[in-house]
Scaffold this motif. Structure first.
Motif, PDB file in Angstrom:
ATOM      1  N   TYR A  70      16.587  -3.764  13.049  1.00  0.00           N
ATOM      2  CA  TYR A  70      16.409  -3.741  11.549  1.00  0.00           C
ATOM      3  C   TYR A  70      17.460  -4.285  11.118  1.00  0.00           C
ATOM      4  CZ  TYR A  70      15.216  -1.492   6.906  1.00  0.00           C
ATOM      5  OH  TYR A  70      14.874  -1.619   5.749  1.00  0.00           O
ATOM      6  N   LYS A 101      17.263  -7.868   8.918  1.00  0.00           N
ATOM      7  CA  LYS A 101      17.684  -7.794   7.412  1.00  0.00           C
ATOM      8  C   LYS A 101      18.865  -8.952   7.480  1.00  0.00           C
ATOM      9  CE  LYS A 101      14.800  -5.017   5.995  1.00  0.00           C
ATOM     10  NZ  LYS A 101      13.388  -5.363   5.039  1.00  0.00           N
ATOM     11  N   THR A 161      11.038   6.610   0.563  1.00  0.00           N
ATOM     12  CA  THR A 161       9.595   6.269   0.971  1.00  0.00           C
ATOM     13  C   THR A 161       9.443   6.832   2.027  1.00  0.00           C
ATOM     14  OG1 THR A 161      10.307   4.223   1.697  1.00  0.00           O
ATOM     15  CG2 THR A 161      10.264   4.278  -0.432  1.00  0.00           C
ATOM     16  N   THR A 168       0.910  -1.207   0.024  1.00  0.00           N
ATOM     17  CA  THR A 168       0.042  -0.235  -0.123  1.00  0.00           C
ATOM     18  C   THR A 168       0.857   1.103   0.097  1.00  0.00           C
ATOM     19  OG1 THR A 168      -0.197  -0.284   2.415  1.00  0.00           O
ATOM     20  CG2 THR A 168      -1.930  -0.954   1.104  1.00  0.00           C
ATOM     21  N   SER A 169       2.078   1.018  -0.193  1.00  0.00           N
ATOM     22  CA  SER A 169       2.994   2.144  -0.056  1.00  0.00           C
ATOM     23  C   SER A 169       4.400   1.928  -0.543  1.00  0.00           C
ATOM     24  CB  SER A 169       3.256   2.706   1.322  1.00  0.00           C
ATOM     25  OG  SER A 169       4.214   3.799   1.601  1.00  0.00           O
ATOM     26  N   VAL A 197      16.028   4.693  -0.410  1.00  0.00           N
ATOM     27  CA  VAL A 197      14.945   4.532  -1.268  1.00  0.00           C
ATOM     28  C   VAL A 197      13.972   5.623  -0.762  1.00  0.00           C
ATOM     29  CG1 VAL A 197      13.116   3.546  -2.681  1.00  0.00           C
ATOM     30  CG2 VAL A 197      15.236   2.344  -2.066  1.00  0.00           C
ATOM     31  N   MET A 221       1.076  -8.525   9.624  1.00  0.00           N
ATOM     32  CA  MET A 221       2.343  -9.164   9.208  1.00  0.00           C
ATOM     33  C   MET A 221       2.848  -9.880  10.756  1.00  0.00           C
ATOM     34  SD  MET A 221       2.895 -10.306   6.198  1.00  0.00           S
ATOM     35  CE  MET A 221       1.163 -10.073   5.341  1.00  0.00           C
ATOM     36  N   ILE A 264       7.995   0.998  -1.626  1.00  0.00           N
ATOM     37  CA  ILE A 264       8.574   0.006  -2.777  1.00  0.00           C
ATOM     38  C   ILE A 264       7.571  -1.223  -3.176  1.00  0.00           C
ATOM     39  CG2 ILE A 264      10.452  -1.996  -2.924  1.00  0.00           C
ATOM     40  CD1 ILE A 264      12.127  -0.137  -1.166  1.00  0.00           C
ATOM     41  N   ASN A 304       7.989  -7.966   1.464  1.00  0.00           N
ATOM     42  CA  ASN A 304       8.415  -6.677   1.439  1.00  0.00           C
ATOM     43  C   ASN A 304       7.905  -5.900   2.612  1.00  0.00           C
ATOM     44  OD1 ASN A 304       9.030  -3.850  -0.090  1.00  0.00           O
ATOM     45  ND2 ASN A 304       6.827  -3.834   0.404  1.00  0.00           N
ATOM     46  N   PHE A 322      -1.231  -1.481   5.337  1.00  0.00           N
ATOM     47  CA  PHE A 322      -2.076  -1.001   6.056  1.00  0.00           C
ATOM     48  C   PHE A 322      -2.368   0.424   5.289  1.00  0.00           C
ATOM     49  CE2 PHE A 322      -0.166  -2.764  10.196  1.00  0.00           C
ATOM     50  CZ  PHE A 322      -0.853  -3.836  10.062  1.00  0.00           C
TER      51      PHE A 322
HETATM   52  P1  NAD Z   1       6.798   2.004   3.555  1.00  0.00           P
HETATM   53  O1  NAD Z   1       6.737   2.484   4.776  1.00  0.00           O
HETATM   54  O2  NAD Z   1       6.767   2.912   2.293  1.00  0.00           O
HETATM   55  O3  NAD Z   1       6.078   0.836   3.264  1.00  0.00           O
HETATM   56  C1  NAD Z   1       5.859  -0.339   4.084  1.00  0.00           C
HETATM   57  C2  NAD Z   1       4.802  -0.967   4.038  1.00  0.00           C
HETATM   58  O4  NAD Z   1       4.704  -2.117   4.949  1.00  0.00           O
HETATM   59  C3  NAD Z   1       3.250  -0.363   3.992  1.00  0.00           C
HETATM   60  O5  NAD Z   1       2.722  -0.922   2.850  1.00  0.00           O
HETATM   61  C4  NAD Z   1       2.864  -0.754   5.346  1.00  0.00           C
HETATM   62  O6  NAD Z   1       1.555  -0.901   5.317  1.00  0.00           O
HETATM   63  C5  NAD Z   1       3.288  -2.223   5.395  1.00  0.00           C
HETATM   64  N1  NAD Z   1       3.219  -2.722   6.668  1.00  0.00           N
HETATM   65  C6  NAD Z   1       3.924  -2.250   7.932  1.00  0.00           C
HETATM   66  N2  NAD Z   1       3.624  -2.908   9.037  1.00  0.00           N
HETATM   67  C7  NAD Z   1       2.820  -4.139   8.354  1.00  0.00           C
HETATM   68  C8  NAD Z   1       1.996  -4.945   9.159  1.00  0.00           C
HETATM   69  N3  NAD Z   1       2.075  -5.189  10.365  1.00  0.00           N
HETATM   70  N4  NAD Z   1       1.460  -5.826   8.337  1.00  0.00           N
HETATM   71  C9  NAD Z   1       1.375  -5.654   7.044  1.00  0.00           C
HETATM   72  N5  NAD Z   1       1.748  -4.691   6.229  1.00  0.00           N
HETATM   73  C10 NAD Z   1       2.543  -3.772   7.325  1.00  0.00           C
HETATM   74  O7  NAD Z   1       8.415   1.733   3.418  1.00  0.00           O
HETATM   75  P2  NAD Z   1       9.274   1.108   2.101  1.00  0.00           P
HETATM   76  O8  NAD Z   1      10.513   1.925   2.291  1.00  0.00           O
HETATM   77  O9  NAD Z   1       8.592   1.030   0.963  1.00  0.00           O
HETATM   78  O10 NAD Z   1       9.841  -0.372   2.603  1.00  0.00           O
HETATM   79  C11 NAD Z   1       9.378  -1.619   2.091  1.00  0.00           C
HETATM   80  C12 NAD Z   1      10.523  -2.637   2.356  1.00  0.00           C
HETATM   81  O11 NAD Z   1      11.786  -2.168   1.672  1.00  0.00           O
HETATM   82  C13 NAD Z   1      10.895  -2.979   3.847  1.00  0.00           C
HETATM   83  O12 NAD Z   1      11.050  -3.951   3.854  1.00  0.00           O
HETATM   84  C14 NAD Z   1      12.160  -1.966   4.006  1.00  0.00           C
HETATM   85  O13 NAD Z   1      12.860  -2.500   4.926  1.00  0.00           O
HETATM   86  C15 NAD Z   1      12.647  -2.297   2.708  1.00  0.00           C
HETATM   87  N6  NAD Z   1      13.936  -1.392   2.601  1.00  0.00           N
HETATM   88  C16 NAD Z   1      13.631   0.073   2.310  1.00  0.00           C
HETATM   89  C17 NAD Z   1      14.575   0.926   2.058  1.00  0.00           C
HETATM   90  C18 NAD Z   1      14.463   2.267   1.725  1.00  0.00           C
HETATM   91  O14 NAD Z   1      15.380   2.956   1.779  1.00  0.00           O
HETATM   92  N7  NAD Z   1      13.019   2.911   1.843  1.00  0.00           N
HETATM   93  C19 NAD Z   1      15.974   0.407   1.861  1.00  0.00           C
HETATM   94  C20 NAD Z   1      16.259  -0.973   2.074  1.00  0.00           C
HETATM   95  C21 NAD Z   1      15.184  -1.813   2.292  1.00  0.00           C
END
Ligand code: NAD
Length: 261
Positions: free
Chosen positions: A156, A160, A191, A14-15, A189, A65, A17, A91, A37
């Motif tokens: 974290y 990871k 976000t 929903t958000s 990234v 999750m 990546i 994700n 969410f």
């Molecule tokens: P984001 O906050 O934009 O999105 C996170 C998503 O996870 C949302 O859709 C949220 O509703 C969902 N979520 C959170 N808790 C939840 C739960 N209990 N049950 C179901 N859904 C849940 O974050 P993002 O940056 O898009 O991150 C996505 C993934 O990429 C994560 O695993 C993050 O660790 C990883 N990541 C992000 C970055 C970055 O720089 N943004 C870098 C490396 C890895």
């Protein structure tokens, strides 16, 4: 590449990546189960919009999750809705930044549950379906923090690193089954997950948000650019393609040079 008629679960879509990955798969003809969410009406608009734009089936499951029974239901409902579970993108993730002495135990528990254990449960339930079909793609969104550490991110970084290890084990167990399991390790990234960290740093240091954003990049990424959600989605599409059929238990890094140093 066509993923026509295949079915993908993208957790946390929903958000950020996950949303970009869901859009990229749908654009290739893949039916998609959204999860995550957010505001109910906004999620329904996202679901209906994607279905219409890409002429695929798009459903939504609100599994939390942190709850193993809800993850089992997410996999079961996807199979019931689409007839298969061909692609699983683990994700969903959260972050909390604090030194270990001040790290709230409930944040530790939540990060380990969402960022690590949820991936175990989702694979546990989806892999038998993929193995029976003799084809499957498991794509785990890890992080540079699956390879190296940063201070104040104990949960974290532990989660990871766990994802990278789990990916290797599942990759070995999937050898010669038609199923692959690989990880993507993004650097920064831009976000909501990272924007919150930038704003917190701006507040703590009394500097403008723009400067905090530049500092954040300069500390880690020689390229001084964020990877985009769409670029991560491109890597996920690559891992789902035949070109990647001999990649197993591997990590794909897109981090602007962070881990090359
Ligand atoms: P984001 O906050 O934009 O999105 C996170 C998503 O996870 C949302 O859709 C949220 O509703 C969902 N979520 C959170 N808790 C939840 C739960 N209990 N049950 C179901 N859904 C849940 O974050 P993002 O940056 O898009 O991150 C996505 C993934 O990429 C994560 O695993 C993050 O660790 C990883 N990541 C992000 C970055 C970055 O720089 N943004 C870098 C490396 C890895």
């Amino acid at each position: 590449m066509s993923l026509e008629g295949k079915a993908a679960i993208v957790t946390g879509s929903t958000s950020g990546i996950g949303k970009a990955i869901a859009e990229a798969f749908a654009a290739q003809g893949c039916n998609v189960m959204l999860n995550g969410f957010g505001d109910k009406a906004a999620i329904e608009a996202q679901r209906a919009g994607l279905a219409k734009t890409c002429s695929v089936k798009v459903a939504y499951h609100g599994a939390d999750m942190t709850k193993p029974a809800e993850i089992a239901d997410l996999v079961a409902k996807t199979q019931a809705s689409f007839g298969s579970v061909d692609i699983l993108v683990n994700n969903a993730g959260i972050q909390h930044v604090a030194p270990i002495e001040n790290f709230p135990p409930e944040k530790w528990e939540a990060i380990i549950a969402i960022n690590l254990s949820a991936t175990f449960y989702a694979i546990h339930h989806a892999l038998p379906v993929m193995k029976a079909a003799k084809w499957g793609r498991i794509i785990n969104i890890a992080s540079t923090h699956g390879l190296v550490a940063s201070a104040q991110k104990v949960a974290y970084v532990a989660a990871k690193h766990g994802i990278v290890g789990l990916t290797k084990v599942v990759g070995m167990e999937c050898a010669d089954t038609g199923v692959t399991c690989n990880a993507i390790c993004p650097g920064w990234v831009l976000t909501p997950l990272v924007q919150a960290q930038i704003e917190a740093r701006a507040r703590e240091q009394g500097i403008p948000v723009d400067q905090a954003r530049r500092n954040l990049l300069a500390e880690k990424q020689p390229q001084l650019q964020f990877t985009t959600p769409e670029q991560i989605a491109g890597l996920a599409l690559f891992l789902a393609s035949d070109t990647a059929s001999n990649m197993q238990g591997a990590q794909l890094v897109s981090d602007g040079g962070w881990t090359a140093q």
